[in-house]
Design a protein around this motif. Structure first.
Motif, PDB file in Angstrom:
ATOM      1  N   VAL A 116      23.229 -56.703   7.834  1.00 30.68           N
ATOM      2  CA  VAL A 116      23.418 -55.904   7.034  1.00 30.68           C
ATOM      3  C   VAL A 116      23.930 -54.289   7.348  1.00 30.68           C
ATOM      4  O   VAL A 116      24.371 -53.664   6.699  1.00 30.68           O
ATOM      5  CB  VAL A 116      22.317 -56.007   6.082  1.00 30.68           C
ATOM      6  N   ILE A 117      23.540 -54.212   8.761  1.00 29.15           N
ATOM      7  CA  ILE A 117      23.468 -53.014   9.267  1.00 29.15           C
ATOM      8  C   ILE A 117      24.375 -53.414  10.749  1.00 29.15           C
ATOM      9  O   ILE A 117      24.044 -54.199  11.426  1.00 29.15           O
ATOM     10  CB  ILE A 117      22.437 -52.159   9.664  1.00 29.15           C
ATOM     11  N   LEU A 118      25.587 -52.588  10.991  1.00 30.88           N
ATOM     12  CA  LEU A 118      26.267 -52.483  12.278  1.00 30.88           C
ATOM     13  C   LEU A 118      25.983 -51.206  12.856  1.00 30.88           C
ATOM     14  O   LEU A 118      26.499 -50.337  12.236  1.00 30.88           O
ATOM     15  CB  LEU A 118      27.496 -52.747  11.982  1.00 30.88           C
ATOM     16  N   ILE A 119      25.723 -50.962  14.044  1.00 34.38           N
ATOM     17  CA  ILE A 119      25.350 -49.790  14.814  1.00 34.38           C
ATOM     18  C   ILE A 119      26.478 -50.073  16.149  1.00 34.38           C
ATOM     19  O   ILE A 119      26.269 -50.931  16.729  1.00 34.38           O
ATOM     20  CB  ILE A 119      23.818 -49.735  15.240  1.00 34.38           C
ATOM     21  N   ALA A 120      27.220 -48.876  16.046  1.00 38.05           N
ATOM     22  CA  ALA A 120      28.273 -48.831  17.106  1.00 38.05           C
ATOM     23  C   ALA A 120      27.975 -47.710  17.842  1.00 38.05           C
ATOM     24  O   ALA A 120      27.909 -46.496  17.622  1.00 38.05           O
ATOM     25  CB  ALA A 120      29.587 -48.863  16.587  1.00 38.05           C
ATOM     26  N   ASP A 121      27.712 -47.753  19.170  1.00 38.27           N
ATOM     27  CA  ASP A 121      27.320 -46.686  20.105  1.00 38.27           C
ATOM     28  C   ASP A 121      28.525 -46.612  21.202  1.00 38.27           C
ATOM     29  O   ASP A 121      28.899 -47.068  22.106  1.00 38.27           O
ATOM     30  CB  ASP A 121      26.024 -47.000  21.102  1.00 38.27           C
ATOM     31  N   GLU A 122      29.398 -45.231  20.492  1.00 38.96           N
ATOM     32  CA  GLU A 122      30.449 -44.913  21.508  1.00 38.96           C
ATOM     33  C   GLU A 122      31.399 -46.167  21.561  1.00 38.96           C
ATOM     34  O   GLU A 122      31.991 -46.296  22.646  1.00 38.96           O
ATOM     35  CB  GLU A 122      30.238 -44.296  22.710  1.00 38.96           C
ATOM     36  N   PRO A 123      31.866 -46.793  20.359  1.00 40.92           N
ATOM     37  CA  PRO A 123      32.907 -47.892  20.507  1.00 40.92           C
ATOM     38  C   PRO A 123      33.958 -47.740  21.070  1.00 40.92           C
ATOM     39  O   PRO A 123      34.630 -48.736  21.418  1.00 40.92           O
ATOM     40  CB  PRO A 123      32.525 -48.461  19.098  1.00 40.92           C
ATOM     41  N   THR A 124      34.418 -46.582  20.996  1.00 42.20           N
ATOM     42  CA  THR A 124      35.874 -45.965  21.624  1.00 42.20           C
ATOM     43  C   THR A 124      35.777 -45.434  22.889  1.00 42.20           C
ATOM     44  O   THR A 124      36.858 -44.943  23.422  1.00 42.20           O
ATOM     45  CB  THR A 124      36.589 -45.449  20.352  1.00 42.20           C
ATOM     46  N   GLY A 125      34.732 -45.248  23.384  1.00 42.31           N
ATOM     47  CA  GLY A 125      34.636 -44.283  24.653  1.00 42.31           C
ATOM     48  C   GLY A 125      35.365 -44.788  25.651  1.00 42.31           C
ATOM     49  O   GLY A 125      35.940 -43.900  26.334  1.00 42.31           O
ATOM     50  N   ASN A 126      35.814 -46.039  25.963  1.00 41.86           N
ATOM     51  CA  ASN A 126      36.526 -46.346  26.972  1.00 41.86           C
ATOM     52  C   ASN A 126      37.825 -46.916  26.685  1.00 41.86           C
ATOM     53  O   ASN A 126      38.578 -47.596  27.568  1.00 41.86           O
ATOM     54  CB  ASN A 126      35.800 -47.402  27.600  1.00 41.86           C
ATOM     55  N   LEU A 127      38.414 -46.487  25.517  1.00 49.78           N
ATOM     56  CA  LEU A 127      39.676 -47.035  25.009  1.00 49.78           C
ATOM     57  C   LEU A 127      40.533 -45.900  24.878  1.00 49.78           C
ATOM     58  O   LEU A 127      40.261 -44.753  24.664  1.00 49.78           O
ATOM     59  CB  LEU A 127      39.350 -47.698  23.596  1.00 49.78           C
ATOM     60  N   ASP A 128      41.917 -46.286  24.872  1.00 50.85           N
ATOM     61  CA  ASP A 128      42.978 -45.440  24.852  1.00 50.85           C
ATOM     62  C   ASP A 128      43.073 -45.117  23.191  1.00 50.85           C
ATOM     63  O   ASP A 128      42.589 -45.792  22.525  1.00 50.85           O
ATOM     64  CB  ASP A 128      44.431 -45.928  25.522  1.00 50.85           C
TER      65      ASP A 128
END
Length: 233
Positions: free
Chosen positions: A158-170
């Protein structure tokens, strides 16, 4: 859904509070960016939600559970209602994409027929139906993060936590990942994203909670990093 009431967190070996007197409500279906400089308190915020830490003061309620009152035996069940996406993907290198996602169901002892049914659905949602038999080292960074998202949602949290999900992406892959997260949110999942990606926050105009030295300095609906800068003036 999530309620911080006068929550403070102070670690024994430090003289200052990691979080101080936080009062926040996050409702079911919200999409929230959590922003702030390094050391602002974002990691502590997430650790409290996951019950890796407990408040030093105040009350934190997640999914109608007072996190501080949870016994060690009940914590794994509590966490099954949450999915986590990491900046560094954290995939198992010796397992295929399919096996990485299935593993998240296996550790909760779900039936094999349910695994066979649900994993392809998750792969389709993140656009990786053709990569089921690939290994992590055969994937791009963006593809690896898609696997991480599929793994995080496979148990219908019911909850999705994303920790810097784009930090390593272009930028292109970052935009694609954010579109997937928005799609998951549109399906009813509460999404909380800790990020330094100013351009993404400004572009999406979602709710923005800003932390600075453990304090909530701004909580703005349809916010951006302009609001963040203003709160520091």
């Amino acid at each position: 859904m999530i309620k911080f009431e006068n929550v403070s967190k102070k670690y024994e070996k430090k003289d200052k509070f990691a979080l101080k007197d936080v009062n926040i409500n996050i409702n079911r279906g919200d999409f929230v960016f959590l922003v702030g400089s390094s050391g602002a308190g974002k990691s502590t915020f997430i650790k409290l939600l996951l019950r890796e830490e407990v408040p030093s003061e105040g009350t934190l309620v997640v999914n109608e559970k007072d996190v501080a009152s949870l016994s060690p035996r009940t914590i794994p069940k509590f966490r099954r209602n949450m999915g986590v996406v990491f900046q560094d993907f954290r995939l198992l290198p010796n397992k295929t994409v399919y096996e990485n996602i299935a593993f998240a169901m296996e550790i909760t002892q779900q039936k094999k027929r349910d695994i066979r049914r649900k994993v392809p659905v998750a792969l389709s949602l993140v656009g990786l139906s053709d990569k089921a038999k690939s290994y992590p080292n055969q994937l791009s960074g963006g593809e690896q993060q898609r696997v991480g998202i599929a793994r995080a949602i496979i148990n219908n949290p019911v909850i999705l936590i994303a920790d810097e999900p784009t930090g390593n992406l272009d930028p292109q892959n970052a935009d694609e990942i954010m579109e997937i997260l928005q799609d998951i949110n549109r399906r009813g999942t509460t999404v909380i994203i800790a990020t330094h990606a100013k351009e993404i926050v400004d572009k999406l105009q979602k709710r923005v909670i800003t932390l600075d030295k453990g304090l909530v300095t701004s909580d703005v609906q349809r916010g951006n990093y302009t609001n963040v800068k203003q709160c520091y003036l």
